[in-house]
Design an enzyme around this catalytic site. Structure first.
Site, mmCIF file in Angstrom:
data_model
loop_
_atom_site.group_PDB
_atom_site.id
_atom_site.type_symbol
_atom_site.label_atom_id
_atom_site.label_comp_id
_atom_site.label_asym_id
_atom_site.label_seq_id
_atom_site.Cartn_x
_atom_site.Cartn_y
_atom_site.Cartn_z
ATOM 1 N N HIS A 1 -1.521 6.634 -21.226
ATOM 2 C CA HIS A 1 -2.603 7.631 -21.053
ATOM 3 C C HIS A 1 -3.518 7.319 -20.102
ATOM 4 O O HIS A 1 -4.714 7.871 -19.832
ATOM 5 C CB HIS A 1 -3.545 7.633 -22.296
ATOM 6 C CG HIS A 1 -2.655 7.855 -23.753
ATOM 7 N ND1 HIS A 1 -2.183 8.958 -24.198
ATOM 8 C CD2 HIS A 1 -2.086 6.881 -24.445
ATOM 9 C CE1 HIS A 1 -1.523 8.692 -25.192
ATOM 10 N NE2 HIS A 1 -1.483 7.385 -25.464
ATOM 11 N N LYS B 1 -11.062 7.523 6.790
ATOM 12 C CA LYS B 1 -10.027 7.885 5.774
ATOM 13 C C LYS B 1 -8.693 7.169 6.566
ATOM 14 O O LYS B 1 -8.191 7.151 7.493
ATOM 15 C CB LYS B 1 -9.728 9.291 5.768
ATOM 16 C CG LYS B 1 -10.718 10.126 5.029
ATOM 17 C CD LYS B 1 -10.767 9.689 3.389
ATOM 18 C CE LYS B 1 -9.635 10.429 2.622
ATOM 19 N NZ LYS B 1 -9.828 11.823 2.654
ATOM 20 N N SER C 1 -7.689 11.057 8.965
ATOM 21 C CA SER C 1 -8.162 12.277 8.880
ATOM 22 C C SER C 1 -8.754 12.733 10.080
ATOM 23 O O SER C 1 -9.101 12.108 11.087
ATOM 24 C CB SER C 1 -9.259 12.283 7.734
ATOM 25 O OG SER C 1 -10.190 13.411 8.117
#
Ligand code: ARG
Length: 463
Positions: free
Chosen positions: A157, A284, A278
């Site tokens: 999970h 980034k 980016s």
């Protein structure tokens, strides 16, 4: 536009738009080598059985070899106006040999010809993809060997669950890939039947020798029903489904890599050569490759759906709908090859942040099961041990501490069976090393998995 081979019955030339609409040469040209190899076997058989003159058969074979060499060498361009690759090759042969070229299509139809070509082409492509999957699997084995002791949290999970190692996690994917190899091998086996001789649909009146053609082209056997021989595309669907499952595996792996690259995880760092930036955010570094693989998985599923829907409503035998099989299955093959060949070097060059994995494993009480097991080993029933440990975890959360740091008095206040050696028992390394059941994350167990996978790659593939 040259006269169509089937021009005899028609009094008008084909409308240019219909010709373009009908034509498959833009995408079936890639099967030229298989088409020519198939024709060489067919022409040889026609000569050997005396259906055509042996001299002429030899000339045809020579002519076909010449065409193959010329296309290979870039000396013969495939005409984009041709109806398909089969018509193109025959047309060139006839231009080069005159009437002799016109004898090639004796006892054959394009329907069984295309059924043959696509099987040959897909067999060749499976043989290209198999070593790529093996290389990817071996890449995982190598990284796993370097990370047998790299403790990380295992999740369910997406919640930290129990301690494993990075090696163990990678080997889960290696197992999937070995099953993918098995599926490709099965697919290969089921497509390895030679359909030529099915004719248009009802075989032929000529005394052909299908088994000779089959043996010459390396098939296991011949197809057993002429209607099925020309109208079966199960093998395309089966291959596409094997490729879809493979892509599903790559996509799940990609999703994990996307997460592992995030600041939230920082479990791995991709090499600069395999990441992108980016246009606006200077900080980034994006895992585009993995996102594209995840995205392209949908594309391969789409190809599978195209094939399934294409086939579901067509009566026996050949229908032109089936020409649509090629773009779908070729796209699936191209996509898979592109993804694997980018994925391998990306994995091989990524940096593993062992410390961050270890730090993540140290938070989240992933040794709680082992704490409960400690009590079970001292005679408590598992359900009682589970409850006591749950209470301990609640206390740790309350105090902002971990099971490792919780004083022994706290342990003892809940259960007298706890002794000082509990700290050894709940050490992450102990938790991993004790999970040495076959298939478990203990280093010895993962080593055995690696050996198993390497062995499975040796023997699993039939072709
Ligand atoms: N280009 C066709 C295909 O890819 C070849 C078979 C055509 N047969 C026919 N009768 N029109 O399926």
């Amino acid at each position: 536009m040259a006269d169509k081979m089937w021009a005899g019955r028609f009094s008008k030339e084909l409308d240019k738009r219909v010709n373009d609409f009908n034509s498959s040469v833009s995408f079936d040209a890639r099967m030229y080598a298989q088409d020519i190899r198939g024709s060489i076997a067919h022409a040889t058989m026609l000569g050997d059985t005396g259906i055509i003159d042996r001299e002429e058969s030899l000339k045809i074979v020579e002519g076909l070899n010449g065409i193959l060499n010329d296309i290979d060498a870039g000396k013969l361009e495939i005409d984009p106006n041709a109806e398909d690759i089969h018509m193109f090759v025959e047309q060139v042969l006839t231009e080069r040999l005159g009437d002799t070229g016109k004898r090639l299509h004796t006892a054959r139809s394009r329907n069984d010809q295309v059924a043959l070509d696509i099987r040959m082409y897909l067999k060749d492509e499976i043989m290209n993809i198999v070593p790529m999957i093996k290389e990817l699997t071996e890449t995982l084995c190598k990284i796993a060997e370097d990370n047998l002791d790299t403790v990380m949290p295992g999740y369910t999970h997406l919640q930290r669950a129990q301690p494993i190692t990075f090696a163990h996690h990678l080997m889960a994917y290696a197992n999937m890939l070995v099953r993918d190899l098995g599926r490709l091998s099965d697919t290969y086996q089921r497509m390895n039947f030679m359909p030529l001789g099915s004719g248009a649909l009802a075989a032929t009146t000529y005394p052909i020798d299908r088994r000779q053609v089959s043996a010459m082209l390396g098939f296991d056997d011949i197809t057993q029903n002429s209607l099925d021989g020309v109208s079966d595309r199960d093998f395309c669907i089966e291959l596409c489904s094997a490729l879809s499952i493979l892509m599903m595996h790559l996509s799940r792996f990609s999703e994990e890599i996307v997460m592992w690259c995030s600041w939230e995880f920082k479990f791995i760092e991709l090499d600069d050569a395999y990441s992108t930036g980016s246009s606006i955010m200077p900080q980034k570094k994006n895992p585009d490759i993995t996102e594209l693989i995840r995205g392209k998985t949908g594309r391969v599923y789409g190809d599978l759906n195209t094939l399934l829907v294409m086939m579901k409503g067509i009566p026996l035998a050949y229908n032109k709908d089936m020409q649509e099989d090629k773009e779908a299955i070729f796209d699936a093959i191209d996509t898979v090859k592109l993804c694997i060949s980018t994925f391998i070097p990306m994995l091989a060059t990524m940096k593993v942040n062992c410390e961050n994995m270890r730090a993540a494993a140290a938070r989240g009480f992933i040794n709680a099961t082992d704490c409960a097991d400690y009590l079970v080993k001292r005679g408590l029933p598992f359900r009682d041990a589970y409850k006591i440990t749950g209470t301990l975890v609640a206390r740790c959360i309350e105090k902002g501490t971990t099971l490792e740091e919780l004083p022994i008095e706290e342990y003892k206040s809940l259960c007298e069976a706890f002794e000082g050696d509990v700290y050894d028992a709940i050490k992450l390394e102990t938790c991993v090393n004790m999970r040495k059941a076959e298939g478990g994350p203990a280093p010895g167990s993962v080593k055995a998995q690696i050996a198993y996978i390497r062995g499975a790659m040796e023997v699993n593939i039939r072709p």
